[in-house]
Design a protein around this motif. Structure first.
Motif, PDB file in Angstrom:
ATOM      1  N   GLY A   4      77.906  11.645 110.575  1.00  0.00           N
ATOM      2  CA  GLY A   4      76.438  11.000 111.009  1.00  0.00           C
ATOM      3  C   GLY A   4      76.169  10.124 110.165  1.00  0.00           C
ATOM      4  O   GLY A   4      76.199   8.401 110.709  1.00  0.00           O
ATOM      5  N   TRP A  49      76.091  11.354 116.480  1.00  0.00           N
ATOM      6  CA  TRP A  49      76.410  11.905 116.821  1.00  0.00           C
ATOM      7  C   TRP A  49      77.931  11.936 117.482  1.00  0.00           C
ATOM      8  O   TRP A  49      78.464  12.606 117.639  1.00  0.00           O
ATOM      9  CB  TRP A  49      75.588  12.797 118.204  1.00  0.00           C
ATOM     10  CG  TRP A  49      75.405  11.406 119.473  1.00  0.00           C
ATOM     11  CD1 TRP A  49      74.360  10.445 119.387  1.00  0.00           C
ATOM     12  CD2 TRP A  49      76.581  11.480 120.336  1.00  0.00           C
ATOM     13  NE1 TRP A  49      74.765   9.993 120.786  1.00  0.00           N
ATOM     14  CE2 TRP A  49      76.339  10.360 121.407  1.00  0.00           C
ATOM     15  CE3 TRP A  49      78.109  11.978 120.454  1.00  0.00           C
ATOM     16  CZ2 TRP A  49      76.516   9.887 122.048  1.00  0.00           C
ATOM     17  CZ3 TRP A  49      78.529  11.455 121.443  1.00  0.00           C
ATOM     18  CH2 TRP A  49      77.888  10.033 122.174  1.00  0.00           C
ATOM     19  N   PRO A  86      74.784   5.918 117.428  1.00  0.00           N
ATOM     20  CA  PRO A  86      74.307   6.817 116.796  1.00  0.00           C
ATOM     21  C   PRO A  86      75.237   7.905 116.061  1.00  0.00           C
ATOM     22  O   PRO A  86      76.079   8.203 116.288  1.00  0.00           O
ATOM     23  CB  PRO A  86      73.513   7.767 117.972  1.00  0.00           C
ATOM     24  CG  PRO A  86      74.346   6.440 119.006  1.00  0.00           C
ATOM     25  CD  PRO A  86      75.072   5.666 118.375  1.00  0.00           C
ATOM     26  N   LEU A 114      79.602  17.239 108.926  1.00  0.00           N
ATOM     27  CA  LEU A 114      78.913  16.461 110.351  1.00  0.00           C
ATOM     28  C   LEU A 114      77.686  15.398 109.889  1.00  0.00           C
ATOM     29  O   LEU A 114      77.776  14.330 110.381  1.00  0.00           O
ATOM     30  CB  LEU A 114      78.625  17.458 111.421  1.00  0.00           C
ATOM     31  CG  LEU A 114      79.900  18.625 111.359  1.00  0.00           C
ATOM     32  CD1 LEU A 114      78.701  19.787 113.220  1.00  0.00           C
ATOM     33  CD2 LEU A 114      81.175  17.928 112.897  1.00  0.00           C
ATOM     34  N   HIS A 115      76.882  15.951 108.706  1.00  0.00           N
ATOM     35  CA  HIS A 115      75.944  15.198 109.165  1.00  0.00           C
ATOM     36  C   HIS A 115      76.291  14.091 108.436  1.00  0.00           C
ATOM     37  O   HIS A 115      76.092  12.798 108.538  1.00  0.00           O
ATOM     38  CB  HIS A 115      74.686  15.846 108.067  1.00  0.00           C
ATOM     39  CG  HIS A 115      73.461  16.621 108.666  1.00  0.00           C
ATOM     40  ND1 HIS A 115      73.207  15.638 109.740  1.00  0.00           N
ATOM     41  CD2 HIS A 115      73.230  17.667 108.928  1.00  0.00           C
ATOM     42  CE1 HIS A 115      71.554  16.953 110.219  1.00  0.00           C
ATOM     43  NE2 HIS A 115      72.374  17.565 110.127  1.00  0.00           N
ATOM     44  N   LEU A 161      77.831  22.548 115.542  1.00  0.00           N
ATOM     45  CA  LEU A 161      77.193  21.108 116.173  1.00  0.00           C
ATOM     46  C   LEU A 161      75.998  21.053 116.510  1.00  0.00           C
ATOM     47  O   LEU A 161      74.988  20.428 116.565  1.00  0.00           O
ATOM     48  CB  LEU A 161      78.287  20.900 117.491  1.00  0.00           C
ATOM     49  CG  LEU A 161      79.941  20.413 117.045  1.00  0.00           C
ATOM     50  CD1 LEU A 161      80.256  20.106 118.718  1.00  0.00           C
ATOM     51  CD2 LEU A 161      79.511  18.964 116.694  1.00  0.00           C
ATOM     52  N   ARG A 221      76.182   6.001 110.895  1.00  0.00           N
ATOM     53  CA  ARG A 221      75.242   4.999 111.916  1.00  0.00           C
ATOM     54  C   ARG A 221      75.065   4.057 110.549  1.00  0.00           C
ATOM     55  O   ARG A 221      74.202   2.187 110.684  1.00  0.00           O
ATOM     56  CB  ARG A 221      73.358   6.514 111.130  1.00  0.00           C
ATOM     57  CG  ARG A 221      72.736   5.415 111.175  1.00  0.00           C
ATOM     58  CD  ARG A 221      71.002   6.248 110.602  1.00  0.00           C
ATOM     59  NE  ARG A 221      71.316   7.132 109.586  1.00  0.00           N
ATOM     60  CZ  ARG A 221      71.053   6.166 108.526  1.00  0.00           C
ATOM     61  NH1 ARG A 221      70.657   5.055 108.243  1.00  0.00           N
ATOM     62  NH2 ARG A 221      71.773   6.717 107.497  1.00  0.00           N
ATOM     63  N   TRP A 273      79.583  13.040 114.950  1.00  0.00           N
ATOM     64  CA  TRP A 273      80.141  14.588 114.098  1.00  0.00           C
ATOM     65  C   TRP A 273      81.173  14.973 115.856  1.00  0.00           C
ATOM     66  O   TRP A 273      81.849  15.760 115.514  1.00  0.00           O
ATOM     67  CB  TRP A 273      78.708  15.110 115.290  1.00  0.00           C
ATOM     68  CG  TRP A 273      77.725  14.687 114.442  1.00  0.00           C
ATOM     69  CD1 TRP A 273      77.029  14.059 113.251  1.00  0.00           C
ATOM     70  CD2 TRP A 273      76.217  14.702 114.523  1.00  0.00           C
ATOM     71  NE1 TRP A 273      76.247  14.111 113.173  1.00  0.00           N
ATOM     72  CE2 TRP A 273      75.342  14.636 114.144  1.00  0.00           C
ATOM     73  CE3 TRP A 273      75.506  15.860 116.367  1.00  0.00           C
ATOM     74  CZ2 TRP A 273      73.420  14.571 114.534  1.00  0.00           C
ATOM     75  CZ3 TRP A 273      74.158  15.801 116.528  1.00  0.00           C
ATOM     76  CH2 TRP A 273      73.175  15.169 115.492  1.00  0.00           C
ATOM     77  N   ALA A 274      80.965  14.179 116.642  1.00  0.00           N
ATOM     78  CA  ALA A 274      81.625  14.006 117.122  1.00  0.00           C
ATOM     79  C   ALA A 274      83.485  14.049 117.179  1.00  0.00           C
ATOM     80  O   ALA A 274      84.365  14.671 117.529  1.00  0.00           O
ATOM     81  CB  ALA A 274      80.752  13.295 119.042  1.00  0.00           C
ATOM     82  N   THR A 294      73.694  21.368 113.746  1.00  0.00           N
ATOM     83  CA  THR A 294      73.964  19.436 112.799  1.00  0.00           C
ATOM     84  C   THR A 294      72.758  18.812 114.167  1.00  0.00           C
ATOM     85  O   THR A 294      71.891  17.883 112.951  1.00  0.00           O
ATOM     86  CB  THR A 294      75.200  19.328 113.066  1.00  0.00           C
ATOM     87  OG1 THR A 294      76.058  19.985 112.326  1.00  0.00           O
ATOM     88  CG2 THR A 294      75.229  17.900 112.555  1.00  0.00           C
ATOM     89  N   ALA A 295      73.446  19.595 115.610  1.00  0.00           N
ATOM     90  CA  ALA A 295      71.359  18.856 116.258  1.00  0.00           C
ATOM     91  C   ALA A 295      70.393  18.940 115.476  1.00  0.00           C
ATOM     92  O   ALA A 295      69.347  18.261 116.158  1.00  0.00           O
ATOM     93  CB  ALA A 295      72.624  18.925 117.446  1.00  0.00           C
TER      94      ALA A 295
END
Length: 496
Positions: free
Chosen positions: A140, A152, A150, A136-137, A365, A144, A155-156, A368-369
């Motif tokens: 991102g 996220w 962004p 997930l990172h 998630l 980016r 990730w989404a 990750t956040a």
């Protein structure tokens, strides 16, 4: 560039969902959700294993490390691939013949302990979350860096696609997605790499042209170019592979032990082909991409060599290949860990499987956040290190040593996992023991093996009844061992 990147990402994610959704028309029972109905052909299973193994760390991180730290980092892919030799020699066929669905299933079946099953599930969850957070990172980072949006959103996108595939058909759907996307990744990364090599061919490039970036090793010893540092990482990779939840669960998806062995052989062949990718990007990245972070080197290479439409198009292809890697690994880990958690909490079933999958993804998630992005290789290597210090001793001793007890396994898990955690994160707490500070496998693995054996020997009364039958079942060919059934007093019949 933004249009090309978003187009490539959307293509891969939509294709993955479509391929995964097609699987349940052929089979949609409980066995398909957990182990793909135990009917995956060896070559197809080999492609699926190769796909989930070539994650963000292999596609982005390894090439970036070679570019920034030099030739010693070439051993990282070798160490990871060597793990399949260990699996093939010691684990594959006996584990498949056990008839279980997951590693916690195997622990309970072999040691007759529901409590140990829950303990095993906790470690499996931690390892799986480390791999998922890495993917997930990395998603991102791609979003980016290449679009300015962004992180996220990356990730989404990965999480949503993985959730749809897992909900639709579980392991059956994920297998189809992984196997098909391995070839997409190979074509994307190898094809763009060859084009970049051709474009940069006029410039003389050698491994040691200029100075490589210096710096301290990251988490789990990543980037340490000393001989002890490289060797400790290789040990973690070679021994940790057998306990990775998304890798070992694929042993259960073959029809028998012979098919499981053939799947691992096919995996070795496919990974051997893919292993040319990290050195190719590492060499080119060192020459043409200076000053970038480890996970950014591969992504920036095309536009450094060919600014303009061609570079943008090649970057879009790389973004597509990268998201294929993120989806394949995230989906595989999600299904493997979700299956283990669901069978730990309740009887195996589609509803409990989907609930567990949703909770595991939500946890990933959240982590990750709230976490600081690390290089994908560092996060993945934490999972390798913990697996080597816990599941490697469990599998080797559980398959080959009849005197193992549940108390011994619990002690080995506690000591092996504890030593790993202290040495990986010890620098922040002031622990200073040289290269072992962040590369725990050479210490944690022997400690775990010793603890399991010593405690088992002093608790002989806890050795499960019928261990002779279990050993025969694992080591005799299927036609000699008789019908394979697996029953647990708490969870009921789990046989396919």
């Amino acid at each position: 560039m933004t249009v090309a990147v978003l187009t490539g990402i959307a293509f891969v994610l939509v294709l993955g969902v479509m391929v995964g959704a097609a699987r349940p028309r052929r089979s949609s029972g409980v066995s398909d959700f957990y182990v793909a109905a135990r009917a995956v052909p060896p070559w197809w299973n080999g492609a699926a294993i190769s796909s989930e193994f070539t994650s963000a760390a292999a596609c982005l991180g390894a090439g970036g490390l070679i570019a920034t730290r030099g030739g010693p980092m070439l051993w990282y892919p070798v160490g990871a691939t060597a793990g399949f030799v260990v699996i093939l020699a010691l684990v594959v066929a006996p584990l498949r013949r056990s008839g279980t669905y997951t590693l916690p299933d195997f622990a309970e079946w072999r040691l007759r302990s529901a409590r140990l099953r829950r303990f095993t599930t906790c470690f499996l969850l931690v390892i799986g979350l480390a791999f998922m957070v890495a993917q997930l990172h990395a998603a991102g980072v791609v979003v980016r860096l290449l679009t300015g949006l962004p992180p996220w959103l990356g990730w989404a996108a990965v999480a949503s696609a993985a959730l749809v595939v897992a909900f639709t058909g579980g392991q059956g759907s994920v297998t189809s997605v992984q196997a098909s996307q391995f070839w997409l990744k190979l074509v994307a990364f190898a094809g763009v790499g060859v084009v970049c090599w051709w474009m940069g061919g006029a410039r003389s490039v050698t491994w040691f042209e200029g100075a490589y970036r210096a710096g301290e090793a990251g988490l789990a010893g990543v980037g340490d170019t000393s001989l002890p540092g490289v060797l400790t990482v290789m040990v973690a990779c070679a021994l940790g592979t057998m306990g990775l939840p998304h890798v070992i669960v694929r042993v259960y998806t073959n029809s028998d032990g012979r098919g499981a062995r053939r799947s691992i052989v096919a995996t070795q062949a496919m990974l051997a082909v893919f292993c040319v990718v990290p050195p190719l990007y590492g060499l080119l990245g060192h020459a043409y991409v200076r000053g970038a972070e480890v996970d950014e080197v591969v992504l920036l290479l095309p536009t450094r060599l060919a600014p303009g439409p061609l570079g943008d198009a090649l970057t879009g292809v790389l973004a597509a290949g990268a998201f294929a890697a993120f989806l394949a690994t995230t989906g595989g880990v999600l299904v493997a860990v979700g299956g283990a958690v669901s069978t730990c909490l309740s009887r195996a079933g589609v509803s409990s499987f989907r609930t567990a999958v949703g909770l595991v993804l939500l946890a990933a998630l959240v982590l990750t956040a709230v976490s600081t992005p690390q290089t994908s290789v560092s996060l993945v290597l934490i999972g390798f290190s913990l697996s080597a210090a816990t599941f490697c001793p469990l599998l080797v001793l559980g398959i080959w040593w009849r005197r193992l007890t549940d108390a011994g396994v619990a002690a080995g898990f506690a000591l092996g996992g504890g030593v790993t955690a202290v040495l990986v994160f010890g620098q922040d707490a002031g622990v200073k023991v040289g290269v072992l500070t962040s590369s725990p496998a050479p210490v944690a693995v022997p400690v775990a093996f010793a603890a399991m054996m010593v405690i088992s020997l002093v608790t002989p009364g806890r050795m499960p009844r019928g261990v002779g039958r279990m050993m025969a079942k694992m080591h005799l060919p299927e036609h000699l061992a008789g019908p394979r059934t697996y029953r647990s007093s708490h969870h009921g019949d789990r046989s396919p």
